[in-house]
Design an enzyme around this catalytic site. Structure first.
Site, PDB file in Angstrom:
ATOM      1  N   GLY A  40       0.801  -1.214   0.000  1.00  0.00           N
ATOM      2  CA  GLY A  40       0.000   0.000   0.000  1.00  0.00           C
ATOM      3  C   GLY A  40       0.834   1.264   0.000  1.00  0.00           C
ATOM      4  N   HIS A  69       2.483   4.497  -5.056  1.00  0.00           N
ATOM      5  CA  HIS A  69       3.087   5.623  -5.781  1.00  0.00           C
ATOM      6  C   HIS A  69       3.284   5.218  -7.243  1.00  0.00           C
ATOM      7  CE1 HIS A  69       6.692   3.226  -5.351  1.00  0.00           C
ATOM      8  NE2 HIS A  69       6.602   3.280  -4.033  1.00  0.00           N
ATOM      9  N   HIS A 104       4.461   1.658  -8.007  1.00  0.00           N
ATOM     10  CA  HIS A 104       3.399   0.639  -7.983  1.00  0.00           C
ATOM     11  C   HIS A 104       2.497   0.776  -9.215  1.00  0.00           C
ATOM     12  CE1 HIS A 104       4.112   1.229  -3.518  1.00  0.00           C
ATOM     13  NE2 HIS A 104       4.296  -0.063  -3.645  1.00  0.00           N
TER      14      HIS A 104
END
Ligand code: PAF
Length: 280
Positions: free
Chosen positions: A31, A34, A37
């Site tokens: 998680g 940014h 990802h």
């Protein structure tokens, strides 16, 4: 955006997709997503009919003195990013959805886990391999996507998938950097403005190493010494390691005579950052 916390509901959804003949990609994350990802999700969306993004700050890959409690979390922002990127489902379990109170099974990959981060984070890769195995069993994807910024993690997962016959294609994706060179990381948010500037010594050292290798230098010790010298110019930086390893088995290597990974972990204040380059 559909967010599931129950592994069995995810499994049932994937089974439905399979019945329809659809392919499935998985992007495992912790998680606080940014651009790095997003590049994984974008690639997964291009290459698969359906994409599951897992968001789980996995407690068993953090050592007792590490940043499990303070690790940044923002599920609302994450779900907007995942939805805009065109993924199909977020799997965001709670620790108790993943680990029974008497959980006692771990996946340990030897050799490739031993050097670099494995030396200073003794439980880390065991935790990563265990949770990634669980995610692979729950989602059973065709392909799974990992960033090259965590290059050792990528090598460890590839070895695990080969050794345990997971039958999943592991796709490694390039490092995404800020405009000034800093590798994107959820942990960059820990940096004060002064530390943020100091953190540029990592990408400067990477560039110096790349220049030397691409210019034909093959002496690993010389390359490492020059990279260390770049980092040592920065007073806020404390080197944990700068090493060259063989990309095949992540063992220390002193010569550029095959695929190599040159990797570093550096503390800027309290924040531990990593960066690397690979030449295959
Ligand atoms: O790279 C990460 O974010 C994590 O190590 C991973 C692969 C999601 C496992 O928790």
């Amino acid at each position: 955006m559909r967010i599931e916390s129950n592994p069995e509901n995810v499994r049932a959804q994937v089974r439905e997709w399979r019945k329809q003949g659809l392919t499935v990609g998985l992007v495992p994350t912790m998680g606080y997503l940014h651009e790095g990802h997003k590049s994984l999700i974008d690639r997964a969306v291009k290459e698969n009919d359906r994409v599951v993004v897992s968001i789980f700050v996995n407690p068993i890959q953090f050592g007792p003195t590490e940043d499990l409690e303070s690790y940044p979390r923002d599920l609302n922002a994450d779900s907007r990013l995942v939805e805009n990127a065109g993924a199909s489902l977020i799997f965001a379990p709670q620790p108790e959805d993943m680990y029974a109170a008497d959980f006692s099974t771990y996946v340990q990959v030897n050799e490739v886990s031993e050097q670099l981060c494995g030396k200073t984070r003794p439980v880390h890769f065991r935790g990563v391999c265990t949770v990634v195995s669980k995610l692979f069993n729950i989602v059973a994807p065709d392909r799974a996507y990992f960033g090259q910024k965590d290059a050792q993690q990528l090598a460890v997962i590839r070895r695990m998938v080969r050794d345990l016959n997971f039958g999943i294609t592991i796709v490694g994706c390039p490092i995404v950097r800020e405009a000034d060179g800093l590798a994107k990381s959820s942990r960059n948010t820990y940096l004060s403005p002064e530390e943020r500037k100091a953190a540029l010594c990592l990408s400067r050292a990477v560039r110096r190493g790349e220049e030397l290798v691409d210019g034909g230098e093959t002496d690993g010790d010389k390359i490492i010494a020059e990279m260390r010298a770049v980092i040592e110019q920065e007073p806020l930086a404390e080197i944990e390691y700068v090493e060259m390893v063989s990309w095949d088995n992540i063992q220390i290597h002193h010569k550029v005579d095959g695929p190599i990974l040159t990797a570093m972990a550096v503390r800027i204040g309290k924040t531990r950052l990593i960066d690397n380059f690979i030449r295959e």
